[in-house]
Enzyme design. Structure first.
Site, mmCIF file in Angstrom:
data_model
loop_
_atom_site.group_PDB
_atom_site.id
_atom_site.type_symbol
_atom_site.label_atom_id
_atom_site.label_comp_id
_atom_site.label_asym_id
_atom_site.label_seq_id
_atom_site.Cartn_x
_atom_site.Cartn_y
_atom_site.Cartn_z
ATOM 1 N N LYS A 97 -8.631 1.598 12.066
ATOM 2 C CA LYS A 97 -8.039 0.939 13.394
ATOM 3 C C LYS A 97 -8.868 1.465 14.552
ATOM 4 O O LYS A 97 -9.361 2.755 14.536
ATOM 5 C CB LYS A 97 -6.731 1.385 13.545
ATOM 6 C CG LYS A 97 -5.974 0.480 14.171
ATOM 7 C CD LYS A 97 -5.419 -0.587 13.611
ATOM 8 C CE LYS A 97 -4.637 -1.573 14.288
ATOM 9 N NZ LYS A 97 -3.970 -2.845 13.493
HETATM 10 P P1 NAD Z 1 -1.218 -10.188 21.244
HETATM 11 O O1 NAD Z 1 -2.149 -9.298 22.107
HETATM 12 O O2 NAD Z 1 -1.893 -11.403 20.791
HETATM 13 O O3 NAD Z 1 0.152 -10.053 21.685
HETATM 14 C C1 NAD Z 1 1.098 -9.147 22.031
HETATM 15 C C2 NAD Z 1 2.159 -9.317 22.497
HETATM 16 O O4 NAD Z 1 2.906 -8.283 23.107
HETATM 17 C C3 NAD Z 1 2.089 -10.218 23.761
HETATM 18 O O5 NAD Z 1 2.902 -11.462 24.108
HETATM 19 C C4 NAD Z 1 2.231 -9.110 24.846
HETATM 20 O O6 NAD Z 1 2.587 -9.573 26.165
HETATM 21 C C5 NAD Z 1 3.365 -8.783 24.417
HETATM 22 N N1 NAD Z 1 3.900 -7.113 24.913
HETATM 23 C C6 NAD Z 1 2.893 -6.155 25.150
HETATM 24 N N2 NAD Z 1 3.582 -5.099 25.704
HETATM 25 C C7 NAD Z 1 4.926 -5.423 25.688
HETATM 26 C C8 NAD Z 1 6.110 -4.761 25.836
HETATM 27 N N3 NAD Z 1 5.998 -3.473 26.575
HETATM 28 N N4 NAD Z 1 7.392 -5.099 25.799
HETATM 29 C C9 NAD Z 1 7.395 -6.523 25.222
HETATM 30 N N5 NAD Z 1 6.236 -7.086 25.050
HETATM 31 C C10 NAD Z 1 5.089 -6.676 25.098
HETATM 32 O O7 NAD Z 1 -1.416 -9.115 19.789
HETATM 33 P P2 NAD Z 1 -0.766 -9.564 18.403
HETATM 34 O O8 NAD Z 1 -2.336 -9.662 17.696
HETATM 35 O O9 NAD Z 1 -0.011 -10.777 18.294
HETATM 36 O O10 NAD Z 1 -0.327 -8.504 17.735
HETATM 37 C C11 NAD Z 1 1.020 -8.173 18.042
HETATM 38 C C12 NAD Z 1 1.537 -7.052 17.017
HETATM 39 O O11 NAD Z 1 1.206 -7.630 15.743
HETATM 40 C C13 NAD Z 1 0.889 -5.616 16.997
HETATM 41 O O12 NAD Z 1 1.809 -4.553 16.546
HETATM 42 C C14 NAD Z 1 -0.186 -5.756 15.991
HETATM 43 O O13 NAD Z 1 -0.746 -4.531 15.628
HETATM 44 C C15 NAD Z 1 0.561 -6.382 14.852
HETATM 45 N N6 NAD Z 1 -0.405 -7.105 13.996
HETATM 46 C C16 NAD Z 1 -1.380 -8.074 14.213
HETATM 47 C C17 NAD Z 1 -2.010 -8.816 13.435
HETATM 48 C C18 NAD Z 1 -2.891 -9.944 13.804
HETATM 49 O O14 NAD Z 1 -3.495 -10.553 13.050
HETATM 50 N N7 NAD Z 1 -3.287 -10.289 15.052
HETATM 51 C C19 NAD Z 1 -2.051 -8.569 12.234
HETATM 52 C C20 NAD Z 1 -1.045 -7.634 11.778
HETATM 53 C C21 NAD Z 1 -0.218 -6.882 12.761
#
Ligand code: NAD
Length: 411
Positions: A97
């Site tokens: 990561k």
């Molecule tokens: P992203 O950047 O596309 O979206 C993140 C979202 O979280 C946004 O809507 C943002 O506004 C919101 N956010 C940020 N800070 C916040 C807060 N303080 N309160 C409420 N909302 C808040 O990211 P993503 O890729 O969707 O990732 C989201 C989660 O999923 C993370 O924990 C990431 O590690 C996990 N994840 C992502 C993937 C992937 O394929 N993208 C895979 C596995 C896990």
């Protein structure tokens, strides 16, 4: 949190002490500071991280996060989760990561390109298609993955003719990405929810959900669930919280977020406080934002049957204890959001074979992988009378335990 989880599940599978100790620390912790020319002519130094937790099952694999709060300990914990996620899903990858401490929203597109390219250059040979393969995470996307690929191939490829586009996954389709990767994490999560509903003897039609985070994982989960008849009655992101008992139009909201960067401004009438959001009655709560969102207080507030963790590590230990005591089930992150790394693996395989699978093939494989993993975790939990989280980590550790027993520790 993750260390105490490792200890609990190690005890379940009688993991040898030396294996538990070595899994408690990442193999490599890389920190880079690199200068970037800003649009106004000034220079700013950015801090970037790449943590390589374990590669006993295959190359390090895990996302890159661009966020102002990105820090070493966070990357260490998230890298460790990746090792267990890949082991649970039987994917031949280890865990990694990383990220850059920056607010991508405050950077222009040309600044974002330069941050990405200098970061990739600073990482140098610490990433590679057979060594460490980044992917999108919070604040990064397919476009940024393509810039990383391009920088890597132009720099590493200068001396190494084996430099490959599969150094990153989650790329755009045009630049070697896989069909189905963008929504893969959400799709995998929905497969878990479908399995849960089947086991519980209920249908999804007519159920309600609250979704925290409306980025890649949150918005796609909301759209897929809505298509299956689940009403998305609450949404939230960094800009605020909204409730609508009638259910939101998930596609229109996703379009608004694409154009404006957040849910802010979508509707004046539905804005609520964070506590009101958490306390609203619904069937499902889907955390899909950042870690540590469901603490003791939030776990007391929630009025749902199921929490399906789209985000990594969204529930604190105290939060989880409260959820357990209140009979709220949790599908843990290592299982619930594993669809992303699973399709990243398919992308890596397709790139390596110069193949391009159609969407149906990717979706069929993903569904099979997710339902199999879900059932294995549920069966283990039932057998050992433990939580799904303890079971998921135990199954991952069983695989690592076997590999360490056969390979032993060098020399
Ligand atoms: P992203 O950047 O596309 O979206 C993140 C979202 O979280 C946004 O809507 C943002 O506004 C919101 N956010 C940020 N800070 C916040 C807060 N303080 N309160 C409420 N909302 C808040 O990211 P993503 O890729 O969707 O990732 C989201 C989660 O999923 C993370 O924990 C990431 O590690 C996990 N994840 C992502 C993937 C992937 O394929 N993208 C895979 C596995 C896990």
């Amino acid at each position: 949190m993750i260390q105490s989880q490792l200890n609990r599940s190690s005890a379940l599978v009688e993991l040898p002490e030396h294996v538990r100790t070595l899994l408690g620390e990442p193999k490599n912790e890389i920190i880079v500071n690199f200068p970037v020319l800003m649009d106004d002519g000034s220079y700013r130094v950015f801090k970037g991280y790449r943590i390589q937790h374990n590669n006993v099952l295959g190359p390090y694999k895990g996302g890159l996060r661009f966020h102002p709060d990105t820090r070493l300990d966070e990357c260490k914990a998230l890298a460790m989760i990746m090792t267990f996620k890949c082991a649970l899903m039987d994917i031949p990858f280890g865990g990694g990561k990383g990220g850059v401490k920056c607010d991508p929203r405050s950077l222009s597109e040309s600044e974002l390109v330069r941050v990405t390219r200098r970061f990739t250059h600073a990482l140098g040979a610490n990433i590679g298609p057979e060594y460490d393969i980044p992917a999108p995470d919070v604040g990064t996307n397919a476009k940024i993955m393509v810039w990383i690929m391009d920088t890597y191939m132009n720099t590493a490829g200068y001396t190494d003719r084996n430099a490959q586009p599969r150094v990153v996954t989650g790329k755009t389709l045009e630049c070697g990405g896989s069909q189905g990767r963008e929504k893969a994490t959400a799709q995998g999560l929905v497969h878990c929810v479908v399995e849960w509903a089947r086991d519980a003897g209920v249908t999804l039609e007519g159920k309600t959900a609250l979704v925290q985070g409306y980025g890649n994982v949150g918005s796609h989960t909301a759209m897929i669930l809505a298509r299956m008849g689940v009403s998305i009655i609450g949404v939230a992101d960094h800009a605020g919280y909204m409730l609508n008992p009638e259910g939101f139009n998930t596609h229109r909201l996703a379009d608004h977020v694409r154009r404006h960067g957040s849910i802010d401004g979508y509707s004046k009438n539905h804005i609520v406080t964070r506590d009101e959001f958490f306390a609203h009655k619904a069937d499902f709560f889907i955390p899909a934002a950042l870690q540590n969102q469901i603490g003791e207080k939030e776990a007391q507030l929630l009025q749902v049957q199921l929490v399906a963790e789209g985000a990594n590590s969204p529930t604190t230990r105290d939060g989880e204890a409260v959820l357990q005591s209140r009979g709220i089930e949790v599908i843990p992150d290592v299982l619930a959001n594993a669809g992303g790394v699973t399709v990243s693996y398919y992308e890596w395989v397709q790139n390596g074979r110069n193949e391009s699978w159609d969407l149906e093939e990717v979706e069929t494989r993903l569904e099979r992988a997710m339902t199999r993993a879900y059932q294995r975790v549920v069966d283990y939990a039932r057998d050992k009378k433990c939580s799904l989280r303890d079971a998921a980590y135990a199954l991952a550790l069983l695989r690592l335990k076997q590999v360490y027993a056969q390979r032993r520790i060098f020399p």
